[in-house]
Design a protein around this motif. Structure first.
Motif, PDB file in Angstrom:
ATOM      1  N   GLN A  26      -5.810   4.952  12.422  1.00 51.56           N
ATOM      2  CA  GLN A  26      -6.886   5.362  11.511  1.00 51.56           C
ATOM      3  C   GLN A  26      -8.146   5.860  12.219  1.00 51.56           C
ATOM      4  OE1 GLN A  26      -6.955   1.702   9.178  1.00 51.56           O
ATOM      5  NE2 GLN A  26      -8.817   1.071  10.212  1.00 51.56           N
ATOM      6  N   GLN A  64       7.477 -11.388  17.891  1.00 52.47           N
ATOM      7  CA  GLN A  64       8.709 -11.366  17.093  1.00 52.47           C
ATOM      8  C   GLN A  64       9.808 -10.576  17.792  1.00 52.47           C
ATOM      9  OE1 GLN A  64       6.464 -10.356  13.319  1.00 52.47           O
ATOM     10  NE2 GLN A  64       8.326 -11.217  12.467  1.00 52.47           N
ATOM     11  N   MET A  77       7.672 -13.611   5.583  1.00 48.07           N
ATOM     12  CA  MET A  77       7.155 -12.307   5.137  1.00 48.07           C
ATOM     13  C   MET A  77       8.309 -11.358   4.792  1.00 48.07           C
ATOM     14  SD  MET A  77       4.889 -10.016   4.613  1.00 48.07           S
ATOM     15  CE  MET A  77       4.685  -8.234   4.639  1.00 48.07           C
ATOM     16  N   GLY A 132      -3.889   5.374   2.873  1.00 44.64           N
ATOM     17  CA  GLY A 132      -5.315   5.068   2.994  1.00 44.64           C
ATOM     18  C   GLY A 132      -5.936   4.778   1.645  1.00 44.64           C
ATOM     19  N   TYR A 133      -7.165   4.276   1.678  1.00 44.96           N
ATOM     20  CA  TYR A 133      -7.840   3.861   0.445  1.00 44.96           C
ATOM     21  C   TYR A 133      -7.946   5.006  -0.556  1.00 44.96           C
ATOM     22  CZ  TYR A 133      -9.224  -0.309   3.107  1.00 44.96           C
ATOM     23  OH  TYR A 133      -9.228  -1.460   3.850  1.00 44.96           O
ATOM     24  N   ASP A 144       3.391   1.918  15.233  1.00 44.07           N
ATOM     25  CA  ASP A 144       2.160   1.740  14.467  1.00 44.07           C
ATOM     26  C   ASP A 144       0.933   1.950  15.362  1.00 44.07           C
ATOM     27  OD1 ASP A 144       0.583   1.116  12.302  1.00 44.07           O
ATOM     28  OD2 ASP A 144       1.101  -1.008  12.245  1.00 44.07           O
ATOM     29  N   GLU A 195       7.662  -1.775  11.615  1.00 45.33           N
ATOM     30  CA  GLU A 195       6.596  -1.152  12.413  1.00 45.33           C
ATOM     31  C   GLU A 195       6.255  -2.021  13.608  1.00 45.33           C
ATOM     32  OE1 GLU A 195       3.071  -0.289  10.190  1.00 45.33           O
ATOM     33  OE2 GLU A 195       4.179   0.698   8.585  1.00 45.33           O
ATOM     34  N   GLN A 211       0.843  -1.200   0.000  1.00 48.34           N
ATOM     35  CA  GLN A 211       0.000   0.000   0.000  1.00 48.34           C
ATOM     36  C   GLN A 211       0.873   1.243   0.000  1.00 48.34           C
ATOM     37  OE1 GLN A 211      -2.611   0.759   3.398  1.00 48.34           O
ATOM     38  NE2 GLN A 211      -4.086   1.717   2.020  1.00 48.34           N
ATOM     39  N   LEU A 238       1.794  -5.717   3.373  1.00 43.43           N
ATOM     40  CA  LEU A 238       0.756  -6.334   4.216  1.00 43.43           C
ATOM     41  C   LEU A 238       0.582  -7.786   3.780  1.00 43.43           C
ATOM     42  CD1 LEU A 238      -1.496  -3.208   4.012  1.00 43.43           C
ATOM     43  CD2 LEU A 238      -0.544  -4.104   6.159  1.00 43.43           C
ATOM     44  N   LEU A 239       0.682  -8.678   4.737  1.00 41.44           N
ATOM     45  CA  LEU A 239       0.696 -10.105   4.419  1.00 41.44           C
ATOM     46  C   LEU A 239      -0.692 -10.600   4.026  1.00 41.44           C
ATOM     47  CD1 LEU A 239       2.613 -12.493   4.270  1.00 41.44           C
ATOM     48  CD2 LEU A 239       2.156 -12.943   6.693  1.00 41.44           C
ATOM     49  N   VAL A 249      -6.622   7.184   5.474  1.00 39.53           N
ATOM     50  CA  VAL A 249      -7.210   8.334   4.776  1.00 39.53           C
ATOM     51  C   VAL A 249      -8.148   7.827   3.675  1.00 39.53           C
ATOM     52  CG1 VAL A 249      -6.732  10.357   3.344  1.00 39.53           C
ATOM     53  CG2 VAL A 249      -5.240   9.800   5.271  1.00 39.53           C
ATOM     54  N   GLU A 250      -9.430   8.090   3.848  1.00 43.32           N
ATOM     55  CA  GLU A 250     -10.434   7.590   2.900  1.00 43.32           C
ATOM     56  C   GLU A 250     -11.082   8.702   2.088  1.00 43.32           C
ATOM     57  OE1 GLU A 250     -13.192   5.144   5.082  1.00 43.32           O
ATOM     58  OE2 GLU A 250     -11.688   3.564   5.401  1.00 43.32           O
TER      59      GLU A 250
HETATM   60  P1  C2E Z   1      -1.735  -2.085  10.140  1.00 40.74           P
HETATM   61  O1  C2E Z   1      -0.287  -2.403  10.170  1.00 40.74           O
HETATM   62  O2  C2E Z   1      -2.186  -0.925  10.937  1.00 40.74           O
HETATM   63  O3  C2E Z   1      -2.084  -1.925   8.611  1.00 40.74           O
HETATM   64  C1  C2E Z   1      -3.062  -1.058   8.118  1.00 40.74           C
HETATM   65  C2  C2E Z   1      -4.358  -1.787   7.874  1.00 40.74           C
HETATM   66  O4  C2E Z   1      -5.357  -0.841   7.512  1.00 40.74           O
HETATM   67  C3  C2E Z   1      -4.301  -2.779   6.707  1.00 40.74           C
HETATM   68  O5  C2E Z   1      -5.221  -3.831   6.962  1.00 40.74           O
HETATM   69  C4  C2E Z   1      -4.803  -1.920   5.547  1.00 40.74           C
HETATM   70  O6  C2E Z   1      -5.323  -2.679   4.479  1.00 40.74           O
HETATM   71  C5  C2E Z   1      -5.878  -1.143   6.249  1.00 40.74           C
HETATM   72  N1  C2E Z   1      -6.168   0.138   5.574  1.00 40.74           N
HETATM   73  C6  C2E Z   1      -5.366   0.861   4.786  1.00 40.74           C
HETATM   74  N2  C2E Z   1      -5.978   1.992   4.375  1.00 40.74           N
HETATM   75  C7  C2E Z   1      -7.205   1.977   4.918  1.00 40.74           C
HETATM   76  C8  C2E Z   1      -8.323   2.885   4.852  1.00 40.74           C
HETATM   77  O7  C2E Z   1      -8.306   3.922   4.197  1.00 40.74           O
HETATM   78  N3  C2E Z   1      -9.424   2.526   5.571  1.00 40.74           N
HETATM   79  C9  C2E Z   1      -9.480   1.376   6.299  1.00 40.74           C
HETATM   80  N4  C2E Z   1     -10.606   1.107   6.958  1.00 40.74           N
HETATM   81  N5  C2E Z   1      -8.446   0.502   6.389  1.00 40.74           N
HETATM   82  C10 C2E Z   1      -7.320   0.805   5.697  1.00 40.74           C
HETATM   83  P2  C2E Z   1      -4.829  -5.343   6.763  1.00 40.74           P
HETATM   84  O8  C2E Z   1      -3.962  -5.507   5.561  1.00 40.74           O
HETATM   85  O9  C2E Z   1      -6.073  -6.144   6.866  1.00 40.74           O
HETATM   86  O10 C2E Z   1      -3.923  -5.637   8.023  1.00 40.74           O
HETATM   87  C11 C2E Z   1      -4.456  -5.551   9.317  1.00 40.74           C
HETATM   88  C12 C2E Z   1      -3.368  -5.632  10.354  1.00 40.74           C
HETATM   89  O11 C2E Z   1      -2.742  -6.928  10.311  1.00 40.74           O
HETATM   90  C13 C2E Z   1      -2.222  -4.644  10.144  1.00 40.74           C
HETATM   91  O12 C2E Z   1      -2.600  -3.379  10.624  1.00 40.74           O
HETATM   92  C14 C2E Z   1      -1.138  -5.312  10.942  1.00 40.74           C
HETATM   93  O13 C2E Z   1      -1.293  -5.017  12.299  1.00 40.74           O
HETATM   94  C15 C2E Z   1      -1.418  -6.783  10.713  1.00 40.74           C
HETATM   95  N6  C2E Z   1      -0.496  -7.298   9.684  1.00 40.74           N
HETATM   96  C16 C2E Z   1      -0.598  -7.280   8.333  1.00 40.74           C
HETATM   97  N7  C2E Z   1       0.473  -7.869   7.750  1.00 40.74           N
HETATM   98  C17 C2E Z   1       1.287  -8.252   8.779  1.00 40.74           C
HETATM   99  C18 C2E Z   1       2.579  -8.910   8.853  1.00 40.74           C
HETATM  100  O14 C2E Z   1       3.229  -9.236   7.854  1.00 40.74           O
HETATM  101  N8  C2E Z   1       3.072  -9.155  10.118  1.00 40.74           N
HETATM  102  C19 C2E Z   1       2.408  -8.786  11.246  1.00 40.74           C
HETATM  103  N9  C2E Z   1       2.956  -9.066  12.438  1.00 40.74           N
HETATM  104  N10 C2E Z   1       1.221  -8.159  11.211  1.00 40.74           N
HETATM  105  C20 C2E Z   1       0.668  -7.893   9.990  1.00 40.74           C
END
Ligand code: C2E
Ligand code: MG
Ligand code: MG
Ligand code: MG
Length: 274
Positions: free
Chosen positions: A204, A123, A94, A258-259, A180, A150, A45, A61-62, A239-240
């Protein structure tokens, strides 16, 4: 009659619980095999500089494409992985995927593009963490300054002394560090300032309040002021809407994600300007 209905509801609940437990067990087993089975991939993103409008960084993002359940959100499987050593296996995988990916994105779009990757609390306790970060950078020949890690506020506060030690070791490798989801924990900024951080990401939920509540704007204003006082770069998450972007720019926020600016994607749009 009420009794029958009650029992029926209980039986329904049992089935539901059993299904959820089975799904959990199945997912845990499958996640262990997921790296080998090539089911994990990374969505990137864009994170945009509010002064230039250019994408300076991407957050990796995984994603998990499960053969039976389809795309499983990290909100579900990261938590599962965090309950055991699985998170370290998944986390190391990852890092390898994302560092390989950023090398390609730098070659195709912008040689200065930075990558940021999430680390979970567990981790931070992994004695192999620093080595796996170093290995991922060496294998891909990614310069250390191109990688940011992060950590959420709550993960840092679980054991601040141990966290500080690990962060210092990561910093020695040359990687940048971000906090984060800032604002969702209970730490004070004063506590956080003792840690060697480079970036602060505003959660957010605060961004969502911009343009709607004066409180949100007041909070974001003071977080930016405090962060800037200690030379942290501020990134607003979630940011939407264009209105939120305008407010963040006016408040002097450095970068945003953001989206509205770009969705996470395996092939992110990076050359769009805002
Ligand atoms: P995060 O690190 O705070 O990542 C941001 C999340 O917000 C992502 O969700 C992203 O898709 C979402 N997002 C981005 N822009 C917007 C927006 O405008 N509006 C809304 N409502 N959401 C938005 P995602 O990809 O589902 O990931 C959720 C969480 O999962 C992440 O929050 C992070 O904490 C965790 N995560 C994702 N990948 C990894 C990884 O490789 N390792 C670890 N440990 N955690 C991960
Ligand atoms: Mg993050
Ligand atoms: Mg976040
Ligand atoms: Mg989050």
């Amino acid at each position: 009659e009420a009794k029958t209905r009650g029992r029926g509801r209980l039986a329904f609940f049992d089935v539901d619980l059993r299904e959820r437990t089975q799904r959990r067990l199945r997912l845990e087993q499958d996640l262990r095999e997921a790296p080998r089975n090539d089911q994990l991939w990374v969505a990137y993103q864009p994170i945009v500089d509010l002064r230039t409008g250019r994408t300076t960084m991407v957050e990796g993002l995984l994603r998990w494409s499960h053969p039976r359940y389809g795309l499983i959100p990290p909100g579900e499987f990261i938590g599962l992985a965090e309950e055991s050593d699985l998170i370290n296996i998944v986390g190391a995988h990852m890092l390898r995927l994302a560092t390989r990916g950023i090398v390609d994105l730098r070659a195709a779009h912008n040689p200065e593009l930075l990558l940021t990757v999430n680390l979970s609390a567990r981790q931070l306790d992994d004695p192999h963490l620093v080595a796996s970060v170093r290995d991922a950078m060496r294998t891909t020949a990614l310069p250390p300054g191109a990688l940011c890690l992060e950590i959420t506020e709550s993960a840092l506060m679980r054991d601040p002394t141990a966290a500080a030690r690990t962060l210092a070791a990561l910093r020695d490798l040359g990687v940048r560090l971000a906090i984060d989801d800032f604002g969702t924990g209970y730490s004070s900024l004063a506590q956080l300032l003792t840690l060697p951080l480079d970036i602060l990401k505003i959660d957010q939920s605060f961004t969502a309040g911009l343009g709607k509540s004066d409180d949100a704007e007041a909070i974001v204003t003071s977080v930016i002021a405090m962060a800037h006082a200690v030379d942290l770069t501020v990134v607003a998450e979630g940011v939407e809407h264009v209105l939120q972007l305008d407010i963040l720019r006016r408040l002097g926020c450095d970068q945003a994600q953001g989206y509205h600016l770009g969705r996470p994607s395996a092939v992110p749009e990076l050359d769009r300007r805002f």
